[in-house]
Design a protein around this motif. Structure first.
Motif, PDB file in Angstrom:
ATOM      1  N   THR A   1      -1.462  15.530  -8.231  1.00 46.41           N
ATOM      2  CA  THR A   1      -1.577  14.677  -7.040  1.00 46.41           C
ATOM      3  C   THR A   1      -2.746  13.709  -7.200  1.00 46.41           C
ATOM      4  OG1 THR A   1      -2.952  16.358  -5.958  1.00 46.41           O
ATOM      5  CG2 THR A   1      -0.580  16.387  -5.462  1.00 46.41           C
ATOM      6  N   GLU A   2      -3.372  13.771  -8.379  1.00 48.32           N
ATOM      7  CA  GLU A   2      -4.515  12.892  -8.658  1.00 48.32           C
ATOM      8  C   GLU A   2      -3.995  11.551  -9.177  1.00 48.32           C
ATOM      9  OE1 GLU A   2      -7.447  13.875  -7.675  1.00 48.32           O
ATOM     10  OE2 GLU A   2      -6.549  15.791  -7.113  1.00 48.32           O
ATOM     11  N   VAL A   3      -3.452  10.768  -8.256  1.00 53.24           N
ATOM     12  CA  VAL A   3      -2.767   9.510  -8.592  1.00 53.24           C
ATOM     13  C   VAL A   3      -3.229   8.414  -7.647  1.00 53.24           C
ATOM     14  CG1 VAL A   3      -0.521   8.404  -8.921  1.00 53.24           C
ATOM     15  CG2 VAL A   3      -0.733  10.879  -9.199  1.00 53.24           C
ATOM     16  N   LYS A   4      -3.339   7.214  -8.158  1.00 53.48           N
ATOM     17  CA  LYS A   4      -3.710   6.088  -7.293  1.00 53.48           C
ATOM     18  C   LYS A   4      -2.994   4.826  -7.754  1.00 53.48           C
ATOM     19  CE  LYS A   4      -7.654   4.623  -4.592  1.00 53.48           C
ATOM     20  NZ  LYS A   4      -9.080   4.878  -4.289  1.00 53.48           N
TER      21      LYS A   4
ATOM     22  N   ARG B   1       0.843  -1.204   0.000  1.00 50.43           N
ATOM     23  CA  ARG B   1       0.000   0.000   0.000  1.00 50.43           C
ATOM     24  C   ARG B   1       0.878   1.254   0.000  1.00 50.43           C
ATOM     25  NH1 ARG B   1      -1.246   1.830   5.480  1.00 50.43           N
ATOM     26  NH2 ARG B   1      -0.066   0.620   6.997  1.00 50.43           N
ATOM     27  N   ILE B   2       0.280   2.348  -0.398  1.00 57.71           N
ATOM     28  CA  ILE B   2       0.966   3.635  -0.437  1.00 57.71           C
ATOM     29  C   ILE B   2       0.477   4.471   0.746  1.00 57.71           C
ATOM     30  CG2 ILE B   2       1.275   5.754  -1.761  1.00 57.71           C
ATOM     31  CD1 ILE B   2       2.679   3.327  -2.944  1.00 57.71           C
ATOM     32  N   LYS B   3       1.423   4.920   1.595  1.00 62.35           N
ATOM     33  CA  LYS B   3       1.048   5.667   2.796  1.00 62.35           C
ATOM     34  C   LYS B   3       0.966   7.167   2.545  1.00 62.35           C
ATOM     35  CE  LYS B   3       3.125   2.249   5.907  1.00 62.35           C
ATOM     36  NZ  LYS B   3       4.165   2.010   6.942  1.00 62.35           N
ATOM     37  N   LYS B   4       1.853   7.674   1.690  1.00 60.21           N
ATOM     38  CA  LYS B   4       1.859   9.118   1.410  1.00 60.21           C
ATOM     39  C   LYS B   4       2.275   9.352  -0.038  1.00 60.21           C
ATOM     40  CE  LYS B   4       6.445   9.521   3.582  1.00 60.21           C
ATOM     41  NZ  LYS B   4       6.569   8.096   3.855  1.00 60.21           N
TER      42      LYS B   4
ATOM     43  N   SER C   1       4.597  11.019  -1.529  1.00 56.23           N
ATOM     44  CA  SER C   1       6.019  10.902  -1.884  1.00 56.23           C
ATOM     45  C   SER C   1       6.435   9.465  -2.174  1.00 56.23           C
ATOM     46  CB  SER C   1       6.901  11.486  -0.775  1.00 56.23           C
ATOM     47  OG  SER C   1       6.709  10.788   0.436  1.00 56.23           O
ATOM     48  N   ASP C   2       5.652   8.485  -1.662  1.00 55.00           N
ATOM     49  CA  ASP C   2       5.963   7.073  -1.935  1.00 55.00           C
ATOM     50  C   ASP C   2       5.912   6.756  -3.424  1.00 55.00           C
ATOM     51  OD1 ASP C   2       6.306   6.606   0.730  1.00 55.00           O
ATOM     52  OD2 ASP C   2       4.365   5.638   1.057  1.00 55.00           O
ATOM     53  N   PHE C   3       5.067   7.477  -4.161  1.00 52.17           N
ATOM     54  CA  PHE C   3       4.979   7.242  -5.606  1.00 52.17           C
ATOM     55  C   PHE C   3       6.315   7.499  -6.296  1.00 52.17           C
ATOM     56  CE2 PHE C   3       0.370   8.108  -4.877  1.00 52.17           C
ATOM     57  CZ  PHE C   3      -0.110   6.901  -5.352  1.00 52.17           C
ATOM     58  N   PHE C   4       7.122   8.396  -5.721  1.00 52.19           N
ATOM     59  CA  PHE C   4       8.421   8.734  -6.287  1.00 52.19           C
ATOM     60  C   PHE C   4       9.516   7.762  -5.841  1.00 52.19           C
ATOM     61  CE2 PHE C   4       6.104  12.708  -6.467  1.00 52.19           C
ATOM     62  CZ  PHE C   4       6.526  13.287  -7.652  1.00 52.19           C
ATOM     63  N   LEU C   5       9.349   7.176  -4.670  1.00 51.80           N
ATOM     64  CA  LEU C   5      10.463   6.451  -4.059  1.00 51.80           C
ATOM     65  C   LEU C   5      10.396   4.932  -4.231  1.00 51.80           C
ATOM     66  CD1 LEU C   5      10.826   8.613  -0.836  1.00 51.80           C
ATOM     67  CD2 LEU C   5      12.163   8.731  -2.950  1.00 51.80           C
ATOM     68  N   TYR C   6       9.220   4.377  -4.504  1.00 52.77           N
ATOM     69  CA  TYR C   6       9.151   2.951  -4.845  1.00 52.77           C
ATOM     70  C   TYR C   6       9.598   2.779  -6.289  1.00 52.77           C
ATOM     71  CZ  TYR C   6       6.773   1.271  -0.625  1.00 52.77           C
ATOM     72  OH  TYR C   6       6.484   0.900   0.653  1.00 52.77           O
ATOM     73  N   ASP C   7      10.587   1.953  -6.486  1.00 50.40           N
ATOM     74  CA  ASP C   7      11.225   1.851  -7.802  1.00 50.40           C
ATOM     75  C   ASP C   7      10.240   1.518  -8.911  1.00 50.40           C
ATOM     76  OD1 ASP C   7      13.618   2.091  -9.285  1.00 50.40           O
ATOM     77  OD2 ASP C   7      13.735  -0.079  -9.470  1.00 50.40           O
TER      78      ASP C   7
END
Length: 331
Positions: free
Chosen positions: A192-195, A137-140, A142-148
Motif C-alpha cells: 500500500t506504499e504507493v503514490k 488526484r487519487i481519492k482511495k 483502489s483507484d490505483f487499480f481502476l484508473y487505466d
C-alpha cells in the motif's frame, strides 16, 4: 557504476525510427545514478546498429542483442540484470521528460514507497494530436487499480526492486496482451506504499506499428485474466484481509474484457463485418470457458457485443465520435 538508484529497462523490437529520441531522453536525465539496460529482442531493422553505437559511447548502458522471445520475456531478463534500488520500464518507441526519474525517485526514497507513478501524455502520430487521461488526484487506494493508465502500464512507474524480487513478480510469457496489467496488478497487491503525482512525465507515441487493431492478439487478454485469477486464489488464502481485490478484479474484467474487446471493433471502416462476426464469436466462446465467470459479467459481455453490432449496423461510430469531440471542445 556504484549506488545505482534506478535501473531503466528498455526492450527493443524494430523501433529504429524512434529509438534515438528514446535513448537521448534517458541519457539526459537529471538523475545521474541510473543504469540503462538495453535489450534488442531480435529486431530486423537498424535497431541493433543504434544500440551498439550508444552502448559503446555511454558506460551506463548495458546492451544485449538476443533472439526474439517477446517483450515479457525480455523485460524479465532486464529485471534479473537490474542492479538499481528501483526498476523502471521504458518502451523504445516512447520517451520521457528530463526530470522524470529524479522526481519519482526522490519522492519514493523520502516516503519509503514501493511504487511511485506519474501521468502519461499520449501523442497520436497518425491523427497528429495529443491528449492526457491522467487523473487529477487519487481519492482511495483502489483507484490505483481502476484508473487505466495507473494499472495498465508499467512504464509510468518506478518499482522497488526488493518488492519485485521478494514476491517473484514477473511478466507472463504465455500471452502478448494484458501482460502489463498482470504485472501491475500483482505489484500493487503486495503493497500500500504507493503514490501518484499528477504530472505527465511519460510520453506514449501512438503510431502505425502499435497493433491497436490486432484482433488475434486481443484474445490473449483472456489468458492474462486467467493468470490474475489464479494469482488471486493463492494470494487470498495467504492474505484473507485483501479479499476486496477480488471485486476489483471483476471490475477490471468488465472494463478490459467484457467491454474492451468489443468496443475496439466499433469502427466498421477499420474492422470488416466478417472480422467483427468472426472475432466477437471467438471472444464470447473464450469468455464462456472462464471458470470464474459470473452471470453478471456474462450479461455485460452480451450487452456490449449487441451494442457494438448495432452501432456498426447503423453507421453511428463517426456521429458519436463527432458529438464526443464537440463536448470535449466546449469543456
Amino acid at each position: 557504476m556504484n549506488n545505482i538508484k534506478v535501473s531503466i529497462i528498455i526492450p527493443v523490437y524494430n523501433t529504429s525510427k524512434f529509438l534515438t529520441k528514446c535513448l537521448d531522453s534517458v541519457l539526459n536525465q537529471s538523475l545521474k545514478e541510473v543504469e540503462i539496460i538495453l535489450l534488442n529482442d531480435g529486431s530486423m531493422d537498424k535497431s541493433d546498429e543504434i544500440c551498439l553505437e550508444y552502448s559503446k559511447k555511454y558506460k551506463n548502458i548495458k546492451y544485449i542483442n538476443k533472439k526474439n522471445t517477446g517483450c515479457s520475456d525480455t523485460r524479465n531478463l532486464g529485471i534479473k540484470m537490474a542492479k538499481g534500488e528501483y526498476i523502471a520500464f521504458l518502451d523504445s518507441d516512447d520517451y520521457v521528460e528530463k526530470s522524470m526519474y529524479e522526481v519519482l525517485y526522490n519522492q519514493a526514497y523520502l516516503e519509503k514507497l514501493d511504487i511511485m507513478m506519474c501521468g502519461i501524455l499520449y501523442h497520436n502520430l497518425i491523427e497528429k494530436n495529443q491528449y492526457s487521461v491522467s487523473p487529477k488526484r487519487i481519492k482511495k487506494f483502489s483507484d490505483f487499480f481502476l484508473y487505466d493508465i495507473l494499472i495498465a502500464s508499467p512504464c509510468n512507474k518506478i518499482f522497488k526492486k526488493e518488492l519485485i524480487l521478494k514476491n517473484n513478480i514477473y511478466f507472463p510469457v504465455n500471452t502478448h496482451q494484458g501482460e502489463d496489467l498482470v504485472f501491475c496488478f500483482k505489484s500493487l497487491s503486495f503493497t500500500t506504499e504507493v503514490k501518484y503525482i499528477n504530472k505527465d512525465y511519460y510520453h506514449y507515441q501512438i503510431h502505425g506499428n502499435n497493433s491497436i487493431f490486432d484482433l488475434e492478439k486481443k484474445s490473449g487478454l483472456i489468458i492474462s485474466f486467467n493468470e490474475m485469477f489464479r494469482f488471486l486464489n493463492s494470494f487470498s488464502q495467504k492474505y484473507p484481509n485483501k479479499k476486496v481485490l477480488l471485486e476489483i478484479f471483476y471490475k477490471l474484467l468488465t472494463i478490459h474484457v467484457m467491454r474492451g474487446l468489443f468496443v475496439r471493433m466499433v469502427n466498421n471502416k477499420v474492422i470488416s463485418d466478417n472480422n467483427y462476426k468472426k472475432y466477437s464469436n471467438i471472444y464470447l466462446n473464450e469468455i464462456k470457458k472462464m471458470e470464474y465467470l459470473r452471470f453478471k459479467e456474462w450479461i455485460i459481455a452480451l450487452y456490449y457485443k449487441n451494442l457494438i453490432y448495432l452501432i456498426r449496423r447503423l453507421n453511428l461510430f463517426f456521429i458519436i465520435k463527432k458529438i464526443r469531440g464537440g463536448i470535449k471542445n466546449k469543456k
